[in-house]
Design a protein around this motif. Structure first.
Motif, short mmCIF file in Angstrom:
data_model
loop_
_atom_site.label_atom_id
_atom_site.label_comp_id
_atom_site.label_asym_id
_atom_site.label_seq_id
_atom_site.Cartn_x
_atom_site.Cartn_y
_atom_site.Cartn_z
N ASN A 15 -24.43 -78.05 -63.49
CA ASN A 15 -24.14 -77.83 -62.06
C ASN A 15 -24.30 -79.14 -61.28
N ILE A 16 -25.39 -79.85 -61.59
CA ILE A 16 -25.70 -81.06 -60.82
C ILE A 16 -24.57 -82.07 -60.98
N GLY A 17 -24.16 -82.27 -62.24
CA GLY A 17 -23.09 -83.23 -62.48
C GLY A 17 -21.80 -82.82 -61.79
N THR A 18 -21.49 -81.53 -61.81
CA THR A 18 -20.25 -81.07 -61.19
C THR A 18 -20.30 -81.28 -59.68
N VAL A 19 -21.47 -81.02 -59.08
CA VAL A 19 -21.60 -81.23 -57.63
C VAL A 19 -21.39 -82.71 -57.29
N HIS A 20 -22.00 -83.59 -58.10
CA HIS A 20 -21.80 -85.03 -57.86
C HIS A 20 -20.31 -85.38 -57.92
N MET A 21 -19.63 -84.81 -58.92
CA MET A 21 -18.20 -85.08 -59.06
C MET A 21 -17.42 -84.60 -57.86
N ALA A 22 -17.72 -83.38 -57.43
CA ALA A 22 -16.99 -82.81 -56.29
C ALA A 22 -17.21 -83.63 -55.04
N MET A 23 -18.45 -84.14 -54.85
CA MET A 23 -18.73 -84.90 -53.66
C MET A 23 -18.02 -86.26 -53.68
N GLU A 24 -17.78 -86.78 -54.87
CA GLU A 24 -17.00 -88.02 -54.96
C GLU A 24 -15.62 -87.83 -54.36
N ALA A 25 -15.00 -86.69 -54.64
CA ALA A 25 -13.64 -86.45 -54.17
C ALA A 25 -13.61 -85.91 -52.76
N GLY A 26 -14.60 -85.13 -52.40
CA GLY A 26 -14.67 -84.63 -51.03
C GLY A 26 -14.14 -83.22 -50.85
N THR A 27 -14.44 -82.69 -49.65
CA THR A 27 -14.11 -81.30 -49.35
C THR A 27 -12.61 -81.05 -49.31
N GLU A 28 -11.90 -82.05 -48.78
CA GLU A 28 -10.47 -81.82 -48.58
C GLU A 28 -9.73 -81.63 -49.91
N VAL A 29 -10.08 -82.49 -50.87
CA VAL A 29 -9.46 -82.37 -52.19
C VAL A 29 -9.71 -80.98 -52.76
N GLU A 61 -20.22 -78.94 -46.06
CA GLU A 61 -20.44 -79.72 -47.27
C GLU A 61 -21.18 -78.91 -48.33
N ILE A 62 -22.15 -78.12 -47.85
CA ILE A 62 -22.92 -77.33 -48.81
C ILE A 62 -22.00 -76.32 -49.52
N ASN A 63 -20.99 -75.84 -48.80
CA ASN A 63 -20.04 -74.91 -49.43
C ASN A 63 -19.24 -75.63 -50.51
N THR A 64 -18.83 -76.85 -50.21
CA THR A 64 -18.11 -77.63 -51.22
C THR A 64 -18.96 -77.77 -52.47
N MET A 65 -20.27 -78.02 -52.25
CA MET A 65 -21.17 -78.19 -53.38
C MET A 65 -21.25 -76.90 -54.21
N THR A 66 -21.46 -75.79 -53.56
CA THR A 66 -21.65 -74.55 -54.34
C THR A 66 -20.34 -74.07 -54.93
N ILE A 67 -19.25 -74.25 -54.19
CA ILE A 67 -17.96 -73.80 -54.72
C ILE A 67 -17.58 -74.61 -55.96
N SER A 68 -18.04 -75.86 -56.02
CA SER A 68 -17.67 -76.69 -57.17
C SER A 68 -18.15 -76.06 -58.47
N TYR A 69 -19.24 -75.32 -58.43
CA TYR A 69 -19.65 -74.62 -59.65
C TYR A 69 -19.53 -73.09 -59.51
N GLY A 70 -18.67 -72.67 -58.58
CA GLY A 70 -18.25 -71.27 -58.57
C GLY A 70 -19.09 -70.31 -57.78
N HIS A 71 -19.87 -70.78 -56.81
CA HIS A 71 -20.58 -69.85 -55.93
C HIS A 71 -20.11 -70.08 -54.50
N GLY A 72 -20.07 -68.99 -53.74
CA GLY A 72 -19.67 -69.13 -52.35
C GLY A 72 -18.19 -68.90 -52.12
N LEU A 73 -17.44 -68.61 -53.20
CA LEU A 73 -16.02 -68.28 -53.05
C LEU A 73 -15.72 -67.18 -54.05
N ALA A 74 -15.29 -66.03 -53.54
CA ALA A 74 -15.07 -64.89 -54.43
C ALA A 74 -13.58 -64.65 -54.58
N VAL A 75 -13.14 -64.58 -55.83
CA VAL A 75 -11.72 -64.34 -56.11
C VAL A 75 -11.60 -63.21 -57.13
#
Lengths: 589, 137
Positions: free
Chosen positions: A350-364, A396-410
């Motif tokens: 999770n930690i690594g994925t969050v770091h990756m997501a933050m590199e690219a940013g919310t918009e991506v 930003e926190i949503n971007t972090m959690t969504i990067s590993y699949g929490h906070g967005l339900a599909v």
């Protein structure tokens, strides 16, 4: 005219020689008489023509009726298929032509109470034949003073025979059409059901209600009954093994977006939907919205690679938990030091994925998820489709959690089509329940990722199954690649520790994916055989393995018998990392 | 003259009347037959429809797999059971030991086999390489 003729008569008897007289009379005719004769002749001619025309018309019409318009009988006799009569609702069949829903004539029993001599006696005798209607109710209906009342609709042939044998006067049958589902609960969520007047109330029956009512040709779905059976069977095995409350599964053609199988458990009997509880009638595969957990790391990794913000060899420090807002993001199985992108993906950090997501940013992230169709309702042909639950506002926190699949339900179907788009070369095909050939799919597909990103993701997903958390999904010979997911369920605003969704999404064969398989088990409970684990890797991955190894041959995917899995240290994507220990046991998360 | 033509016409008229009568009844009979055939077709279609539904009901995958488990010794297909046509041994259709003069060769008066026994050696060799690469490390 008669007057004029009579006027020339008097001269006739005086003539002796007829011919001479005629000649003379003809000659002696003055202008007045000649004109009268001409008029008569013309009128006669006109009348004659009119009559001739009318007779000709009548004659032609007779010829037409007798000889030419016999077509309907010929057509009726030579119609190739057993075309039912006009009012019948069309069948629904699977992609191989197996009947999923059809209309059969059934007798319904009604009464003319005025003709029933002894209502009570009749009701008592009838109730023995029709056990599901109470004698009191029957008596009440039979003693009403109306001329028509239904007693029971949709009798079985045996019941009809027995009612006939009772010989009660005033009872009549009427042939009615009844929807019949030979496959029972197997396809109940897809096909749906109708009410007693054959009006669609759910599933395909509802969304194609007018089409089905208005045509004879059967409606062909993209489902494959055999795969549907395999999927349902494996899901229900997993449900029983892990004492889960539900399960869902999807098998999708990665090249066209056709849904080859779609299951939601528990299921119900479409012949009697009223008896099923709402839990069973709920279609988890399309209406159910779930936070999918680590499965989302597929999209995060693909988006950051596609955007160029992160390269495959980049390393991220995963040793320290991330604190943001009031959350702490931890790894399920913490690792030390820095990991490369493939390692983050295969160990599902999770930690690594969050770091990756933050590199690219919310918009991506937002753009990628929107392009993959994960922020809007899936366009599948069912009335029961859930609208994804998005964070609002998207911080930003949503971007972090969504990067590993929490906070967005599909829902599972849109997730599967998004995964298909990630592995099939990067083209998104909207999920469909109708057949769609590859040419159509190519025309309607939308490019989301470049072919190289898609190829990279295939490698990463294969890696996860070869060495990572998805090892139990490896169906021998089919080069399965995939990603596990485990998400704690939200209960009253907090994440419950003991209630979770275990899922796995896999594709095969990974060098040129043909099918994507998704399996999800709702609230599994670990047992001794899994050392108490109830994670995606332990619960859902084996389901996918079984589905692939059983359905692979049916779907025409050739298994390889020379699959070489290199030593982990020698894998091209992992070879740079010296610190990977050989005995790392990965609990799937 | 008039009488002769009159008689001929009368005969023709009578013949046509009789013909019409015959045709009319023939048509009526055919119509009835057609009606019977059509209702038979309709009945058969309905029966066919019901039977198709029953066929589909009896061919439910769950039922078939249960019956297959009970009555057959079949098992799920394993990847190694799938092979290419090229991997099959060659089919020998021509006698190999025939001589040009049509005589069969013989050893001390005993004719040798018409076909040379097919050797498994190359296939075993290739199979062995496949097996060694197929094994997981």
């Amino acid at each position: 005219m008669t007057e004029q003729v009579r006027a020339c008569r008097p001269c006739q008897p005086q003539d002796i020689d007829r011919r001479a007289a005629a000649r003379r009379r003809f000659l002696c005719m003055d202008g007045h008489r000649k004109e009268a004769l001409e008029t008569g002749r013309t009128r006669l001619l006109v009348a004659g023509v009119v009559f001739a025309f009318v007779f000709a018309v009548i004659g032609l019409r007779i010829l037409d009726l007798a000889a030419l318009s016999g077509a309907p009988s010929h057509v009726a006799a030579r119609h190739p298929d057993g075309a039912p009569h006009a009012a019948q609702r069309a069948d629904i069949v699977d992609r191989n032509g197996n009947i999923l829903a059809t209309t059969l004539p059934v007798p319904s029993l009604y009464a003319n109470p005025r003709e029933v001599a002894h209502p009570k006696d009749a009701a008592e005798r009838l109730s023995r034949v029709l056990p599901d209607v109470s004698p009191g109710e029957l008596a009440a209906r039979l003693s009403s003073d109306r001329a028509f009342i239904w007693l029971k609709r949709g009798l079985s042939p045996r019941q009809q025979y027995r009612v006939n044998r009772l010989g009660i006067p005033g009872l009549y049958f009427r042939e009615e059409e009844r929807r019949f589902y030979p496959q029972g609960d197997l396809t109940a969520h897809v096909v749906g059901f109708t009410d007693i007047d054959n009006k669609g109330l759910a599933g395909i029956e509802q969304s194609f209600d007018e089409v089905l009512a208005g045509q004879h040709r059967s409606l062909r779905l993209s489902l494959d009954l055999r795969v549907q059976h395999i999927l349902t069977e494996e899901l229900s095995k997993a449900m029983a093994e892990f004492r889960a409350i539900g399960a869902a599964g999807v098998v999708m053609d990665a090249r066209t977006g056709e849904l080859v199988a779609m299951a939601s458990l528990p299921s119900f009997n479409p012949a009697n939907p009223g008896a099923a509880d709402s839990e069973a009638r709920f279609n988890r595969a399309t209406l159910g919205l779930y936070e999918m957990g680590s499965v989302f790391k597929i999209f995060t990794t693909a988006s950051v690679l596609e955007s160029g913000a992160v390269r495959i060899g980049d390393r991220f420090d995963v040793s320290k938990p991330i604190r943001a807002a009031r959350f702490t993001i931890r790894d399920y199985k913490p690792k030390d030091g820095k990991l490369t992108v493939p390692e983050i993906f295969m160990y599902s950090s999770n930690i690594g994925t969050v770091h990756m997501a933050m590199e690219a940013g919310t918009e991506v992230q937002q753009n990628t998820l929107a392009a993959l169709g994960l922020t809007t309702p899936a366009s599948v042909e069912l009335p029961e489709v859930g609208t994804p639950m998005l964070p609002s506002p998207w911080r930003e926190i949503n971007t972090m959690t969504i990067s590993y699949g929490h906070g967005l339900a599909v829902n599972p179907v849109q997730l599967t089509s998004a995964v298909a788009a990630t592995v099939n070369g990067g083209v998104l095909h909207q999920p469909t329940l109708l057949t769609r050939d590859e040419a159509e799919a190519e025309a309607s597909g939308k490019r989301v990722f470049s072919a190289s990103t898609s190829g990279r993701m295939r490698q990463l997903m294969r890696l996860t199954v070869e060495y990572g958390t998805g090892g139990k999904a490896d169906a021998e010979g089919y080069l399965v690649g995939g990603k596990t997911g485990t998400a704690d369920k939200l209960r009253g605003g907090r994440y419950a520790r003991d209630a979770r969704i275990a899922s796995f999404v896999g594709a095969f064969p990974m060098d040129d994916p043909r099918y994507v398989v998704f399996a999800m088990v709702d609230e599994p409970k670990g047992h001794k055989g899994t050392f108490g684990f109830a994670t995606g890797g332990w619960v859902a991955a084996p389901v996918v393995r079984e589905v692939i190894s059983r359905a692979g041959p049916l779907l025409g995917v050739e298994p390889r018998d020379n699959v070489v899995v290199p030593e982990k240290e020698e894998h091209p994507l992992l070879v740079k990392v010296g610190a990977v220990k050989k005995d790392v046991r990965v609990a799937a998360r | 003259m008039i009488r002769v033509s009159l008689v001929i016409w009368l005969i023709v008229a009578a013949a046509v009347a009789v013909g019409l009568y015959q045709v009319k009844y023939e048509v009526q009979r055919l119509e009835e037959e057609l009606g019977v055939v059509q209702s038979n077709i309709q009945e058969n279609r309905e029966a066919l429809h019901v039977l198709e539904a029953e066929w589909s009901y009896l061919n439910r995958p769950a039922r078939l797999s249960r019956l297959a488990k009970e009555h057959l010794d079949l098992q799920p297909l394993q990847p190694k059971q799938v092979a290419h046509v090229q991997q099959l041994p060659p089919r020998i259709t021509e006698p190999e030991n025939a001589r040009a003069d049509g005589e069969w060769p013989s050893l001390d008066g005993v004719p040798v086999p018409r076909r040379r026994p097919w050797s498994l050696q190359p296939q075993i060799a290739s199979g062995a390489t496949l097996a060694s690469t197929g094994d997981r490390p």
